[in-house]
Enzyme design. Structure first.
Site, PDB file in Angstrom:
ATOM      1  N   GLU A  42       4.960  11.086  21.515  1.00 21.38           N
ATOM      2  CA  GLU A  42       5.891  11.468  20.473  1.00 21.38           C
ATOM      3  C   GLU A  42       5.363  12.684  19.708  1.00 21.38           C
ATOM      4  O   GLU A  42       4.200  12.718  19.303  1.00 21.38           O
ATOM      5  CB  GLU A  42       6.072  10.284  19.501  1.00 21.38           C
ATOM      6  CG  GLU A  42       7.045  10.589  18.369  1.00 21.38           C
ATOM      7  CD  GLU A  42       7.168   9.430  17.372  1.00 21.38           C
ATOM      8  OE1 GLU A  42       6.429   8.436  17.494  1.00 21.38           O
ATOM      9  OE2 GLU A  42       8.011   9.535  16.465  1.00 21.38           O
ATOM     10  N   LYS A  46       0.896  -1.150   0.000  1.00 23.08           N
ATOM     11  CA  LYS A  46       0.000   0.000   0.000  1.00 23.08           C
ATOM     12  C   LYS A  46       0.934   1.199   0.000  1.00 23.08           C
ATOM     13  O   LYS A  46       1.556   1.531   1.004  1.00 23.08           O
ATOM     14  CB  LYS A  46      -0.885  -0.033   1.238  1.00 23.08           C
ATOM     15  CG  LYS A  46      -2.237   0.669   1.074  1.00 23.08           C
ATOM     16  CD  LYS A  46      -2.146   2.174   0.979  1.00 23.08           C
ATOM     17  CE  LYS A  46      -2.058   2.792   2.357  1.00 23.08           C
ATOM     18  NZ  LYS A  46      -1.733   4.235   2.302  1.00 23.08           N
ATOM     19  N   GLU A  56       5.521  -0.782  13.519  1.00 24.73           N
ATOM     20  CA  GLU A  56       6.522   0.037  14.216  1.00 24.73           C
ATOM     21  C   GLU A  56       5.871   1.410  14.327  1.00 24.73           C
ATOM     22  O   GLU A  56       5.558   2.030  13.317  1.00 24.73           O
ATOM     23  CB  GLU A  56       7.807   0.038  13.397  1.00 24.73           C
ATOM     24  CG  GLU A  56       8.995   0.635  14.118  1.00 24.73           C
ATOM     25  CD  GLU A  56       9.188   2.086  13.753  1.00 24.73           C
ATOM     26  OE1 GLU A  56       8.527   2.940  14.385  1.00 24.73           O
ATOM     27  OE2 GLU A  56       9.982   2.371  12.847  1.00 24.73           O
ATOM     28  N   CYS A  94      12.060   7.858  13.194  1.00 23.60           N
ATOM     29  CA  CYS A  94      11.451   7.076  14.279  1.00 23.60           C
ATOM     30  C   CYS A  94      12.341   7.091  15.500  1.00 23.60           C
ATOM     31  O   CYS A  94      11.883   6.903  16.618  1.00 23.60           O
ATOM     32  CB  CYS A  94      11.282   5.624  13.850  1.00 23.60           C
ATOM     33  SG  CYS A  94      10.504   5.424  12.256  1.00 23.60           S
ATOM     34  N   GLY A 140      -2.440   4.579  13.238  1.00 27.38           N
ATOM     35  CA  GLY A 140      -2.460   3.716  12.066  1.00 27.38           C
ATOM     36  C   GLY A 140      -2.174   2.269  12.427  1.00 27.38           C
ATOM     37  O   GLY A 140      -2.880   1.356  11.995  1.00 27.38           O
ATOM     38  N   GLY A 141      -1.140   2.060  13.232  1.00 27.18           N
ATOM     39  CA  GLY A 141      -0.767   0.703  13.622  1.00 27.18           C
ATOM     40  C   GLY A 141      -1.867   0.012  14.416  1.00 27.18           C
ATOM     41  O   GLY A 141      -2.187  -1.151  14.173  1.00 27.18           O
ATOM     42  N   GLY A 200       4.636   3.613  10.939  1.00 26.53           N
ATOM     43  CA  GLY A 200       3.855   4.841  10.902  1.00 26.53           C
ATOM     44  C   GLY A 200       3.374   5.231  12.283  1.00 26.53           C
ATOM     45  O   GLY A 200       4.033   4.924  13.280  1.00 26.53           O
ATOM     46  N   SER A 201       2.223   5.847  12.315  1.00 22.21           N
ATOM     47  CA  SER A 201       1.729   6.393  13.579  1.00 22.21           C
ATOM     48  C   SER A 201       1.115   5.302  14.449  1.00 22.21           C
ATOM     49  O   SER A 201       0.783   4.215  13.991  1.00 22.21           O
ATOM     50  CB  SER A 201       0.655   7.438  13.298  1.00 22.21           C
ATOM     51  OG  SER A 201      -0.496   6.804  12.774  1.00 22.21           O
TER      52      SER A 201
END
Lengths: 528, 528
Positions: free
Chosen positions: A394, A186, A266, A303, A246-247, A242-243
């Site tokens: 973060e 994606k 991650e 990251c 999202g995860g 990603g965020s």
């Protein structure tokens, strides 16, 4: 042609022009829109890509190790063959400097070559033989042979901040292909042209190496496209960078599937840096400058960006803060990756500044042009940091908070108080070793990588690298997304009991065993 | 005294008497209640056990390999020292014959000894070194060193059907302790006395080996106790063997934690057996008898019980069905493990018998005494089997269904149609190899272990064993709960970058490297 950006969807060997054309990249450095318009994949294209990947799976996972290694190397060669247009497009789409893109390209190609070595070495197969013991009492032991096989088609989510090394042909794709898994990417909508170029390079490599068409597809799209992909029953694992939001959304989709699948996400890390008294006494100025160099690198969009600094209250710490403030004050920002990321950074910095007991210590230059993130350094004390969970969130970009501790016990409390991290960094001198020794067990429990006297940005692609860590750094601390161990995310063991030799997979046949590292009756043996 | 069953809760080095005493074991063979009454653990005891386990963790995970191996061996020795009273109690609580309990005891002790070997060999540490390359261009490479460390305290759920080998000191406990994880067992309420004896043996071993007290606790209780345990933030992983409902409930609790944790749940499998024409032509009678031997072993109470047989319609298949029916008709059942399990078996058999298109082909003897499960063999065709999902549900006990196929395509459709399995078994002759070769890729995708011309019951504890498989056989197909690979469930990698030698863990120091298997700059090296 491989170098043409058409905006098409890449499915297997084809490029399709049947999606809605409503996605255009933006040059974040100027705000200008970039041609062409890209097609977003919908349900029909997800279905088509997954069906092809599934059809390719049984064949691809049994390709010989040499053939698979050559395929990975061919992808690298095709990426290099894209030449300057790739660098130009990636620079335009990300606002990152050309030198950074060139370095990232080298890392991406090196990563593919390293996984080719991993495939050839065959250790990932984890071959194990327990020979039959027909005379054993009270029961005979059967012949048992084990190998690892690929999980199935993998959905890979390209990340915004590594348009090459963690996107279409990045670490997730390289490790999944190495494991024998077809990949459906994606693509990240922030760099669709870069993605298409890389996707066409993979297509060219697959064609040249005679791979089944479904071994790779690239679907551009947003949240909905990603959700459809992860929900598809033919997808058997997910790699995501990603965020947190999202995860967690992908983990939730997996949980609700009829067959839940492993999601390696991650997600989030503030990468604490512990400054010990001896180090501050010896080189507060240099540490301050080094810190700002790491903090502002790539506009802070790593990251592993050092988002929190922990140290004892002292005049040496003041010197560090002064040096860091001065360096930060002079820092001129490049554009951030997207307007959305820039807006989120500004929101995060404002939220941090408005927290009780937090002092804005320094700000960077504003920079000229759109999407510049003005770096920020905050100051607070340990009690305040531990009391306000929001201070641990973060802020993606060049923002960091110095946490001042009254004593070593408070430093330890901060170490225990933070959530799981990708990295923890120590700055220390021999005089600090005893204090560090007491802290390290805590840090091991909290992070995937521990560094001394260096900076966490910059992740070496190597055998001994861990880019992982306890939740919420990742969804599963037992794995890593960078380094050769990343292949383990996409493998599962299968045991063959008393199977006739004719029916055994090639790697487990007696005549081939000598070519592979293996555990034979508990004894580790290396290839002849 | 080690041999006394008091009904107390074992927390660390203590035995506590503060729970509600309302749990009593039942001899399933007679229905008689067994003394004493056992205390169930509540929130206070869960809290206490987890606090102790957490306190023990940092110390226990850094015990030397030799010390940890000796501890595992000492547990085995203490179990053997329990002598006949252990066998007697386990027989009384489970209704299993003494010979089976003695065999299971040997397996349990052997499993602990095997994990002691695994610990000594040190491969599980997965030591990896990438040496510093200070001259590398454009950037130097830092010194990187990796090892696997223990995840943290593990919650182990004892299973009903292996009162020794998969209960208090079973495979989950042995592999978690080997990894360096303290263990809190939620003991199975069906064999509390057996559990207490084993728990006291572990306590004695921990004491003799100078282990921290919290390395082990045993909490007896029901669903609520287990839920409290998995929700505790100090628990970092779960090992479970049991029903789908139980496993899914634990996965759900993990998902809702602030920090989700890995749950390895071994849940459900019907273990398909494929009979190929050549094998049926050569030995239909022997296969039929062997099948019933495996089906009725231990009253059918194995995770790997052969619950479905798939074959082509033919006179040879009729001979198999006749032989199996005759053998089943003569089978005299022992008691099932608990009244609840017996009732669930009866419900499952009745449900199966009432499904459309399913014929009751044979029933076993009723047996004398309570809790006897009358074995059952059903017959249906492939179309019906594939159309009715209920026919694929596991009936725990001696029940199996023969699925008659019209052609090879239907056999393949059945293989594709079933969910994930622990095992798949093939019976074949050389004439069948070509047909089997086409089926094996499907079976590899569906199961953790593939057997030929043997029976799936009986799981060897070995390096090359996989007792795992795709969902719902387990919650994560990348792992196994039996065999030495089981240790991987409880480990996570940590990378140390440029750490001063003084601060490195023992296993990564240059002077110790030669003693361990390791990957040095990509080259596999074995101990001197």
């Amino acid at each position: 042609m491989a170098n043409t950006i058409t905006g098409a969807i890449l499915i297997g060997d084809d490029s399709l022009d049947n999606g809605r054309r409503n996605l255009q990249a933006v040059d974040p450095g100027t705000g200008a829109k970039l041609e062409p318009n890209f097609a977003e994949a919908g349900a029909a294209e997800v279905e088509q890509a997954c069906a092809l990947a599934w059809a390719a799976f049984d064949g691809y996972r049994e390709t010989s190790l040499e053939k698979r290694a050559l395929f990975l190397e061919a992808i690298g060669a095709q990426i290099m063959a894209l030449g300057q247009p790739l660098v130009d497009r990636a620079v335009a789409e990300t606002g990152l400097p050309a030198a950074r893109i060139e370095g990232e390209r080298a890392r991406t190609v090196g990563q593919l070559q390293l996984f080719a070595q991993v495939v050839r070495a065959g250790e990932f197969l984890d071959v194990r033989i327990d020979s039959a013991l027909p005379q054993r009492k009270p029961l005979p032991r059967p012949d048992l042979r084990l190998r690892q096989i690929a999980l199935g088609p993998v959905a890979v989510f390209g990340s915004s901040n590594f348009p090459l090394a963690f996107s279409v042909a990045g670490g997730d794709t390289a490790s999944a292909l190495a494991a024998g898994c077809p990949v459906v990417v994606k693509g990240h909508p922030a760099h669709p042209g870069t993605g298409e170029l890389i996707g066409r390079a993979i297509q060219a490599a697959a064609r040249a190496c005679g791979m089944p068409a479904g071994v790779f597809s690239l679907l551009l799209g947003g949240i909905e496209t990603g959700a459809l992909l992860v929900a598809d029953p033919r997808i058997k694992a997910v790699g995501f960078t990603g965020s947190c939001g999202g995860g967690l959304a992908l983990m939730d989709i997996s949980t609700k599937r009829r067959e839940p699948i492993p999601v390696f996400a991650e997600m989030s890390s503030i990468n604490p840096v512990f400054l010990f008294p001896g180090a501050l006494a010896a080189r507060a100025q240099a540490i301050g400058e080094g810190f700002v160099g790491s903090l502002t690198l790539g506009a802070g969009q790593f990251c592993t960006n050092p988002g929190v600094v922990v140290a004892l209250r002292s005049p040496d710490l003041d010197r560090f803060v002064q040096a860091a403030s001065a360096a930060l004050g002079g820092s001129v920002p490049g554009p951030m990756l997207t307007p959305g990321i820039h807006q989120a950074f500004e929101r995060g910095v404002n939220a941090m500044a408005s927290q009780a007991g937090v002092q804005v210590q320094a700000r960077g230059q504003t920079g000229a042009g759109p999407n510049r993130g003005q770096a920020a350094l905050f100051l607070t004390d340990a009690k305040n940091f531990l009391a306000q969970e929001a201070l641990q969130h973060e802020v993606f970009g060049a923002a960091s908070v110095v946490v001042v501790c009254d004593d070593v016990a408070e430093m330890r409390a901060v170490a225990e108080g933070v959530e799981g991290q990708l990295t923890t960094t120590l700055h220390l001198e021999p005089a600090d070793y005893q204090a560090a020794r007491e802290l390290i067990p805590v840090l091991e429990r909290k992070s995937g990588r521990i560094l001394a006297n260096e900076w966490p940005t910059g992740v070496e692609v190597a055998h001994a690298m861990v880019h992982g860590g306890p939740y919420p750094a990742t969804s599963d601390s037992r794995f890593t997304s960078v380094g050769t161990l990343a292949i383990r995310r996409f493998l599962r063991p299968v045991s063959y009991q008393s199977l006739p030799v004719d029916l055994l997979p090639e790697s487990l046949r007696p005549e081939n065993l000598g070519q592979l590292p293996r555990l034979e009756d508990g004894v580790r043996l290396l290839p002849r």
